[in-house]
Design a protein around this motif. Structure first.
Motif, PDB file in Angstrom:
ATOM      1  N   UNK A 215      -2.441 -93.321 -29.233  1.00 49.26           N
ATOM      2  CA  UNK A 215      -2.353 -92.287 -28.213  1.00 49.26           C
ATOM      3  C   UNK A 215      -0.999 -91.625 -28.098  1.00 49.26           C
ATOM      4  N   UNK A 216      -0.083 -91.939 -29.006  1.00 48.28           N
ATOM      5  CA  UNK A 216       1.232 -91.307 -28.961  1.00 48.28           C
ATOM      6  C   UNK A 216       1.170 -89.856 -29.428  1.00 48.28           C
ATOM      7  N   UNK A 217       0.162 -89.537 -30.230  1.00 47.96           N
ATOM      8  CA  UNK A 217      -0.042 -88.170 -30.711  1.00 47.96           C
ATOM      9  C   UNK A 217      -1.517 -87.835 -30.578  1.00 47.96           C
ATOM     10  N   UNK A 218      -1.790 -86.565 -30.366  1.00 46.72           N
ATOM     11  CA  UNK A 218      -3.166 -86.085 -30.322  1.00 46.72           C
ATOM     12  C   UNK A 218      -3.500 -85.428 -31.645  1.00 46.72           C
ATOM     13  N   UNK A 219      -4.751 -85.519 -32.040  1.00 48.41           N
ATOM     14  CA  UNK A 219      -5.166 -84.876 -33.272  1.00 48.41           C
ATOM     15  C   UNK A 219      -6.667 -84.658 -33.257  1.00 48.41           C
ATOM     16  N   UNK A 220      -7.085 -83.656 -33.995  1.00 46.38           N
ATOM     17  CA  UNK A 220      -8.507 -83.375 -34.128  1.00 46.38           C
ATOM     18  C   UNK A 220      -9.135 -84.372 -35.093  1.00 46.38           C
ATOM     19  N   UNK A 221     -10.406 -84.631 -34.911  1.00 49.67           N
ATOM     20  CA  UNK A 221     -11.139 -85.578 -35.763  1.00 49.67           C
ATOM     21  C   UNK A 221     -11.067 -85.177 -37.234  1.00 49.67           C
ATOM     22  N   UNK A 222     -11.136 -83.883 -37.508  1.00 48.64           N
ATOM     23  CA  UNK A 222     -11.087 -83.399 -38.893  1.00 48.64           C
ATOM     24  C   UNK A 222      -9.759 -83.786 -39.549  1.00 48.64           C
ATOM     25  N   UNK A 223      -8.653 -83.629 -38.822  1.00 51.79           N
ATOM     26  CA  UNK A 223      -7.335 -83.979 -39.368  1.00 51.79           C
ATOM     27  C   UNK A 223      -7.222 -85.491 -39.579  1.00 51.79           C
ATOM     28  N   UNK A 224      -7.784 -86.250 -38.665  1.00 53.12           N
ATOM     29  CA  UNK A 224      -7.757 -87.715 -38.800  1.00 53.12           C
ATOM     30  C   UNK A 224      -8.498 -88.142 -40.060  1.00 53.12           C
ATOM     31  N   UNK A 225      -9.661 -87.557 -40.299  1.00 52.98           N
ATOM     32  CA  UNK A 225     -10.424 -87.884 -41.510  1.00 52.98           C
ATOM     33  C   UNK A 225      -9.639 -87.520 -42.766  1.00 52.98           C
TER      34      UNK A 225
ATOM     35  N   UNK B 142       8.063 -93.641 -52.843  1.00 55.84           N
ATOM     36  CA  UNK B 142       6.897 -94.406 -52.396  1.00 55.84           C
ATOM     37  C   UNK B 142       6.826 -94.536 -50.876  1.00 55.84           C
ATOM     38  N   UNK B 143       7.228 -93.456 -50.180  1.00 51.76           N
ATOM     39  CA  UNK B 143       7.152 -93.420 -48.721  1.00 51.76           C
ATOM     40  C   UNK B 143       5.905 -92.684 -48.225  1.00 51.76           C
ATOM     41  N   UNK B 144       5.214 -92.000 -49.097  1.00 50.39           N
ATOM     42  CA  UNK B 144       4.118 -91.136 -48.681  1.00 50.39           C
ATOM     43  C   UNK B 144       3.034 -91.895 -47.916  1.00 50.39           C
ATOM     44  N   UNK B 145       2.550 -93.010 -48.460  1.00 48.05           N
ATOM     45  CA  UNK B 145       1.487 -93.739 -47.771  1.00 48.05           C
ATOM     46  C   UNK B 145       1.991 -94.334 -46.459  1.00 48.05           C
ATOM     47  N   UNK B 146       3.253 -94.736 -46.405  1.00 44.70           N
ATOM     48  CA  UNK B 146       3.829 -95.274 -45.168  1.00 44.70           C
ATOM     49  C   UNK B 146       3.887 -94.195 -44.090  1.00 44.70           C
ATOM     50  N   UNK B 147       4.276 -92.988 -44.462  1.00 45.71           N
ATOM     51  CA  UNK B 147       4.331 -91.888 -43.498  1.00 45.71           C
ATOM     52  C   UNK B 147       2.949 -91.543 -42.957  1.00 45.71           C
ATOM     53  N   UNK B 148       1.967 -91.496 -43.835  1.00 47.86           N
ATOM     54  CA  UNK B 148       0.603 -91.191 -43.406  1.00 47.86           C
ATOM     55  C   UNK B 148       0.075 -92.318 -42.522  1.00 47.86           C
ATOM     56  N   UNK B 149       0.359 -93.551 -42.890  1.00 48.62           N
ATOM     57  CA  UNK B 149      -0.048 -94.698 -42.084  1.00 48.62           C
ATOM     58  C   UNK B 149       0.554 -94.636 -40.686  1.00 48.62           C
ATOM     59  N   UNK B 150       1.831 -94.303 -40.587  1.00 46.04           N
ATOM     60  CA  UNK B 150       2.502 -94.186 -39.285  1.00 46.04           C
ATOM     61  C   UNK B 150       1.883 -93.074 -38.447  1.00 46.04           C
ATOM     62  N   UNK B 151       1.548 -91.974 -39.089  1.00 46.33           N
ATOM     63  CA  UNK B 151       0.913 -90.866 -38.376  1.00 46.33           C
ATOM     64  C   UNK B 151      -0.432 -91.302 -37.809  1.00 46.33           C
ATOM     65  N   UNK B 152      -1.223 -92.002 -38.614  1.00 45.64           N
ATOM     66  CA  UNK B 152      -2.518 -92.494 -38.143  1.00 45.64           C
ATOM     67  C   UNK B 152      -2.348 -93.488 -36.995  1.00 45.64           C
ATOM     68  N   UNK B 153      -1.367 -94.370 -37.092  1.00 44.48           N
ATOM     69  CA  UNK B 153      -1.103 -95.336 -36.027  1.00 44.48           C
ATOM     70  C   UNK B 153      -0.707 -94.630 -34.738  1.00 44.48           C
ATOM     71  N   UNK B 154       0.142 -93.622 -34.840  1.00 44.69           N
ATOM     72  CA  UNK B 154       0.542 -92.856 -33.652  1.00 44.69           C
ATOM     73  C   UNK B 154      -0.661 -92.203 -32.985  1.00 44.69           C
ATOM     74  N   UNK B 155      -1.588 -91.720 -33.777  1.00 39.97           N
ATOM     75  CA  UNK B 155      -2.803 -91.096 -33.237  1.00 39.97           C
ATOM     76  C   UNK B 155      -3.678 -92.162 -32.574  1.00 39.97           C
ATOM     77  N   UNK B 156      -3.855 -93.289 -33.259  1.00 40.59           N
ATOM     78  CA  UNK B 156      -4.704 -94.363 -32.730  1.00 40.59           C
ATOM     79  C   UNK B 156      -4.161 -94.945 -31.432  1.00 40.59           C
TER      80      UNK B 156
END
Length: 65
Positions: free
Chosen positions: A41-51, A25-39
């Protein structure tokens, strides 16, 4: 050197890792952390990947993963 360059996983190993992440049950936590890093500014990402990440997070959360 990035981690993906240093560590090469076989398709079987990737599937096993994904299975463990979901079962633990780590999957949603990992995705959440990735989104937070993008938000933040710690990571860059394309809008399509963010969606896609956001949609995946919602699906995982609904499924309890």
């Amino acid at each position: 050197m990035s981690t993906s360059t240093m560590l090469r996983l076989s398709d079987e190993e990737k599937a096993l890792l994904l299975d463990v992440v979901i079962q633990q049950k780590y999957a949603s936590e990992l995705v959440s952390c990735e989104l937070t890093d993008i938000e933040t500014g710690q990571k860059n990402s394309e809008e399509k990947r963010i969606r896609k990440l956001n949609d995946l997070f919602v699906r995982l959360h609904k499924a309890g993963c």
